[in-house]
Design a protein around this motif. Structure first.
Motif, PDB file in Angstrom:
ATOM      1  N   LEU A 193     -17.017  17.145 -22.760  1.00  0.00           N
ATOM      2  CA  LEU A 193     -16.895  17.535 -24.122  1.00  0.00           C
ATOM      3  C   LEU A 193     -18.328  17.180 -24.895  1.00  0.00           C
ATOM      4  N   HIS A 225     -16.803  21.440 -27.399  1.00  0.00           N
ATOM      5  CA  HIS A 225     -16.498  22.393 -26.271  1.00  0.00           C
ATOM      6  C   HIS A 225     -17.029  21.906 -25.018  1.00  0.00           C
ATOM      7  N   MET A 226     -17.142  22.612 -23.995  1.00  0.00           N
ATOM      8  CA  MET A 226     -17.564  22.042 -22.858  1.00  0.00           C
ATOM      9  C   MET A 226     -18.948  22.069 -22.615  1.00  0.00           C
TER      10      MET A 226
END
Lengths: 199, 199
Positions: free
Chosen positions: B65, B57-58
């Motif tokens: 990422l 995810h961020m």
């Protein structure tokens, strides 16, 4: 990527990189593409891999790949059961089916005899082929690849099959349709000349 | 493939074919390769896809990422926190890290302003970038792609950032115009980093 490590991403890149014909840059691009998918798309991709692996196995008659007991060709009642076309790999069946002319059955050897790679007759589906030969089979067509290994396999099989009273044939060698004579190799041209037919 | 249908195989071929840069023949080859894998290998490939998708995810700071709360760069205590390099995509971070010269932080926009594709500033991680600008940040380096969109994005951001009292620079045109940052070689990227100029 000196200090930048994201293990799940690296693992995915490695997996793609292990596929044939995919280098590191392409593997990265594919991995990013997977991350850009929706969760449902990614799941469906992963499922396609496991499902294909779980449900596809060999046809109990011709050893081609199928998800049923028999493959669609062996199951069909419109195919000529007196003809068996022997190929090395399942993808060769697809190639011949694509050509569309052939109406007999197949037998997939899953390889060719190759002493250098340690592949002998016992590793191929030859037993299974011999078990299929009975009075109903009239002709076995050798459609192994035109390589040293494919050639050796065809010769080996024809010596086993002929004593069983079945006609054994080999795909014709010659210049490829749509090709250019100038670029044909010497051996192919020699074979094309030998196999010339009256017009 | 007139009458030869193996649905799970066709599904897998379709999935591979939907990936960027993979045509029908390559997709078939990859699908056959998957069938040749052991069950464990196929499972591990499928798992790599779902796991990468689930765990990556961020980064809560730079939007790159990562599988952790912060990405390895933001987490590191050896990086220069007064420098922020703004890029379009996560793969651009990998490209700059590969060049190895840069020691500051990053900010990933996840795209560039592109009215033609309907991408405006609101779809990019610009809010998140502005929130990071405080007295500790001395310079923001625009490393968006040398394309019309990347250029427009750099200009737009520099107009937002300069009033905040931060120095805004742009990668030098060592990078070939019209190219893609992902494919720039290391030396070109190093030259571009050295030659950056104030906007």
């Amino acid at each position: 990527m000196a200090q930048y490590h994201v293990p799940p991403l690296e693992r995915l890149v490695e997996k793609f990189e292990s596929l044939p014909g995919i280098g590191h840059k392409s593997a990265q691009r594919l991995a990013y593409h997977v991350l850009d998918m929706t969760a449902a798309e990614a799941k469906s991709f992963a499922d396609a891999i496991t499902q294909a692996h779980e449900t596809i196995h060999m046809c109990s008659l011709c050893c081609n790949l199928t998800d049923g007991e028999l493959c669609p060709v062996c199951r069909s009642d419109t195919r000529d059961r007196s003809l068996i076309c022997v190929v090395e790999e399942p993808k060769d069946v697809f190639a011949i089916e694509r050509a569309g002319d052939y109406c007999g059955l197949y037998h997939v050897l899953h390889g060719a005899i190759s002493p250098l790679s340690g592949i002998g007759p016992d590793q191929l589906k030859i037993k299974e082929l011999l078990a299929r030969i009975d009075d109903s089979v009239e002709e076995v067509i050798m459609a192994t690849n035109p390589t040293v290994e494919g050639e050796a396999t065809a010769m080996y099989l024809s010596r086993l099959l002929k004593p069983l009273g079945v006609k054994v044939t080999r795909l014709a060698y010659g210049i490829p349709v749509g090709g250019d004579l100038e670029y044909a190799d010497e051996v192919t041209l020699q074979r094309a000349m030998e196999g010339r037919q009256e017009l």
